[in-house]
Scaffold this active site. Structure first.
Site, PDB file in Angstrom:
ATOM      1  N   ALA A   8      29.961  33.638  41.864  1.00 19.45           N
ATOM      2  CA  ALA A   8      28.379  33.309  42.506  1.00 19.45           C
ATOM      3  C   ALA A   8      27.501  32.264  41.449  1.00 19.45           C
ATOM      4  CB  ALA A   8      27.508  34.676  42.630  1.00 19.45           C
ATOM      5  N   LEU A   9      27.974  33.041  40.137  1.00 24.47           N
ATOM      6  CA  LEU A   9      27.098  32.157  39.031  1.00 24.47           C
ATOM      7  C   LEU A   9      27.231  30.730  39.378  1.00 24.47           C
ATOM      8  CD1 LEU A   9      27.417  34.628  36.212  1.00 24.47           C
ATOM      9  CD2 LEU A   9      25.298  33.953  37.377  1.00 24.47           C
ATOM     10  N   GLU A  10      28.533  30.259  39.836  1.00 17.39           N
ATOM     11  CA  GLU A  10      28.781  28.811  39.792  1.00 17.39           C
ATOM     12  C   GLU A  10      28.070  27.988  41.081  1.00 17.39           C
ATOM     13  OE1 GLU A  10      31.260  30.695  37.044  1.00 17.39           O
ATOM     14  OE2 GLU A  10      31.357  31.290  39.138  1.00 17.39           O
TER      15      GLU A  10
ATOM     16  N   PHE B 222      29.743  37.377  47.587  1.00 17.94           N
ATOM     17  CA  PHE B 222      29.527  38.844  47.784  1.00 17.94           C
ATOM     18  C   PHE B 222      29.483  39.294  46.272  1.00 17.94           C
ATOM     19  CE2 PHE B 222      31.518  43.084  48.768  1.00 17.94           C
ATOM     20  CZ  PHE B 222      30.233  43.491  49.588  1.00 17.94           C
ATOM     21  N   ILE B 223      28.372  39.745  45.714  1.00 16.25           N
ATOM     22  CA  ILE B 223      28.160  40.166  44.700  1.00 16.25           C
ATOM     23  C   ILE B 223      28.103  41.668  44.464  1.00 16.25           C
ATOM     24  CG2 ILE B 223      26.730  40.087  42.352  1.00 16.25           C
ATOM     25  CD1 ILE B 223      25.830  37.460  43.606  1.00 16.25           C
ATOM     26  N   VAL B 224      28.933  42.268  43.692  1.00 12.74           N
ATOM     27  CA  VAL B 224      29.062  43.860  43.646  1.00 12.74           C
ATOM     28  C   VAL B 224      28.981  44.052  42.326  1.00 12.74           C
ATOM     29  CG1 VAL B 224      30.496  43.893  45.704  1.00 12.74           C
ATOM     30  CG2 VAL B 224      31.697  43.863  43.498  1.00 12.74           C
TER      31      VAL B 224
ATOM     32  N   ARG C 273      24.705  43.886  35.343  1.00  9.78           N
ATOM     33  CA  ARG C 273      24.228  44.315  36.545  1.00  9.78           C
ATOM     34  C   ARG C 273      24.255  43.502  37.809  1.00  9.78           C
ATOM     35  NH1 ARG C 273      20.772  48.471  36.588  1.00  9.78           N
ATOM     36  NH2 ARG C 273      19.680  47.542  38.203  1.00  9.78           N
TER      37      ARG C 273
END
Length: 157
Positions: free
Chosen positions: A52-54, A76-78, A84
């Site tokens: 996701a950070l990209e 989808f960030i878990v 965190r």
């Protein structure tokens, strides 16, 4: 001819590959809904990034190319226990917002982070289904924003 079937409409989807089996459902839902709204599946181009950070940087590069009418980021960030997940989600969404404000290209989000996620089949199945819905919602939002922008163009002409 609707705004969605206009030949210059191109949509980029930037998808994170963590939890690809879930995230890919968003892409499928988006394309299915996009075509049902009158858009063309061939006008949707998919770009893969590791996580996701990209997404924001890739979205920025795509927006600056001038080739895309809108961009969708999906991930989808878990909570992986390393850092965190709410920080990651907020950072990604802030970056995506900055991209659209800086480039004037709409950047939509289907970047989701659950409060609690465990690698069990029932939760995986739930989020697979949920991401189809999020893809459909993103296609609807994309169509609405492109229609709104087309109306602004007519008003400002």
């Amino acid at each position: 001819m609707t705004v969605l079937s206009h030949p210059s409409i191109r949509i980029a989807i930037v998808r994170a590959r963590w939890h690809a089996d879930i995230v890919d459902q968003c892409v499928d839902g988006f394309i299915a809904q996009w075509t049902s709204l009158g858009g063309n599946a061939a006008d949707v181009e998919i770009f893969d990034v590791p996580g996701a950070l990209e997404i924001p940087l890739h979205a920025q590069m795509l927006a600056k190319s001038g080739r895309y009418s809108a961009i969708l980021g999906t991930a989808f960030i878990v909570d992986g226990g390393i850092y965190r997940h709410d920080f990651v989600a907020g950072t990604v969404l802030d970056g995506m917002m900055r991209v659209q404000l800086d480039t004037n290209v709409p950047v939509l989000s289907a970047v989701l982070t659950p409060h609690n996620f465990q690698e069990c089949e029932s939760l995986i199945a739930f989020f697979r289904d949920h991401f189809v819905i999020k893809g459909e919602e993103a296609a609807n939002a994309c169509a609405q924003i492109l229609d709104a922008r087309a109306k602004l163009t007519l008003i400002n002409a």
